[in-house]
Design a protein around this motif. Structure first.
Motif, PDB file in Angstrom:
ATOM      1  N   LEU A  65       0.789  -1.231   0.000  1.00  8.97           N
ATOM      2  CA  LEU A  65       0.000   0.000   0.000  1.00  8.97           C
ATOM      3  C   LEU A  65       0.824   1.286   0.000  1.00  8.97           C
ATOM      4  CD1 LEU A  65      -2.813   1.230  -0.058  1.00  8.97           C
ATOM      5  CD2 LEU A  65      -2.878   1.037   2.440  1.00  8.97           C
ATOM      6  N   PRO A  66       1.849   1.446   0.847  1.00  4.72           N
ATOM      7  CA  PRO A  66       2.610   2.707   0.809  1.00  4.72           C
ATOM      8  C   PRO A  66       3.233   2.982  -0.561  1.00  4.72           C
ATOM      9  CG  PRO A  66       3.134   1.475   2.802  1.00  4.72           C
ATOM     10  CD  PRO A  66       2.314   0.567   1.922  1.00  4.72           C
ATOM     11  N   GLY A  67       3.770   1.955  -1.203  1.00  2.00           N
ATOM     12  CA  GLY A  67       4.362   2.130  -2.528  1.00  2.00           C
ATOM     13  C   GLY A  67       3.334   2.464  -3.585  1.00  2.00           C
ATOM     14  N   VAL A  68       2.155   1.851  -3.486  1.00  2.00           N
ATOM     15  CA  VAL A  68       1.080   2.134  -4.433  1.00  2.00           C
ATOM     16  C   VAL A  68       0.651   3.592  -4.325  1.00  2.00           C
ATOM     17  CG1 VAL A  68      -1.343   1.656  -4.978  1.00  2.00           C
ATOM     18  CG2 VAL A  68       0.229  -0.235  -4.539  1.00  2.00           C
ATOM     19  N   ILE A  69       0.459   4.057  -3.103  1.00  3.52           N
ATOM     20  CA  ILE A  69       0.038   5.449  -2.896  1.00  3.52           C
ATOM     21  C   ILE A  69       1.112   6.418  -3.381  1.00  3.52           C
ATOM     22  CG2 ILE A  69      -0.509   7.176  -1.138  1.00  3.52           C
ATOM     23  CD1 ILE A  69      -1.965   4.913   0.393  1.00  3.52           C
ATOM     24  N   ALA A  70       2.383   6.130  -3.071  1.00  2.00           N
ATOM     25  CA  ALA A  70       3.477   7.007  -3.495  1.00  2.00           C
ATOM     26  C   ALA A  70       3.597   7.048  -5.016  1.00  2.00           C
ATOM     27  CB  ALA A  70       4.791   6.549  -2.866  1.00  2.00           C
ATOM     28  N   LEU A  71       3.500   5.893  -5.648  1.00  2.00           N
ATOM     29  CA  LEU A  71       3.611   5.840  -7.104  1.00  2.00           C
ATOM     30  C   LEU A  71       2.440   6.557  -7.766  1.00  2.00           C
ATOM     31  CD1 LEU A  71       5.253   4.820  -9.488  1.00  2.00           C
ATOM     32  CD2 LEU A  71       3.951   2.694  -9.371  1.00  2.00           C
ATOM     33  N   TRP A  72       1.239   6.373  -7.228  1.00  2.31           N
ATOM     34  CA  TRP A  72       0.054   7.066  -7.754  1.00  2.31           C
ATOM     35  C   TRP A  72       0.263   8.581  -7.666  1.00  2.31           C
ATOM     36  CZ3 TRP A  72      -4.323   6.418 -10.388  1.00  2.31           C
ATOM     37  CH2 TRP A  72      -5.290   7.391 -10.310  1.00  2.31           C
TER      38      TRP A  72
END
Length: 99
Positions: A65-72
């Motif tokens: 989740l943290p990586g998904v949010i950052a990439l988004w």
């Protein structure tokens, strides 16, 4: 105020989106879920309103989740597309890899 043409075509758009066998979700630039197809609702076992809480739910594996949010956020800020593999939790409770 909604565009009358868009409102008139909404049933057709819904049929097209639901006819796609893949999971389809359209998000606004701020990350809000705007449209999902029937397959998304069935896979996750949730309503559209429940899907709108994706960033604070258990639908994405907690390690991803943290990586998904950052990439988004980087994608929205830069205007560049992104590509990511992440684990989604289905209605059966099992996390599966998606691209």
């Amino acid at each position: 105020m909604p565009n009358n043409s868009a409102v008139q075509h909404e049933p057709t758009l819904r049929q097209i989106v639901d006819g796609i066998s893949a999971l389809v979700a359209v998000l606004t630039p701020d990350g809000a879920v705007e449209i999902v197809n029937r397959q998304v609702l069935e896979y996750f076992g949730k309503t559209l309103d429940e899907m709108r809480e994706w960033s604070s739910s258990n639908d994405i594996h907690p390690d991803d989740l943290p990586g998904v949010i950052a990439l988004w956020a980087r994608s929205i800020e830069s205007g560049q597309p992104y590509d990511i593999e992440l684990r989604h939790r289905g209605a059966d409770g099992v996390h599966r890899w998606f691209r």
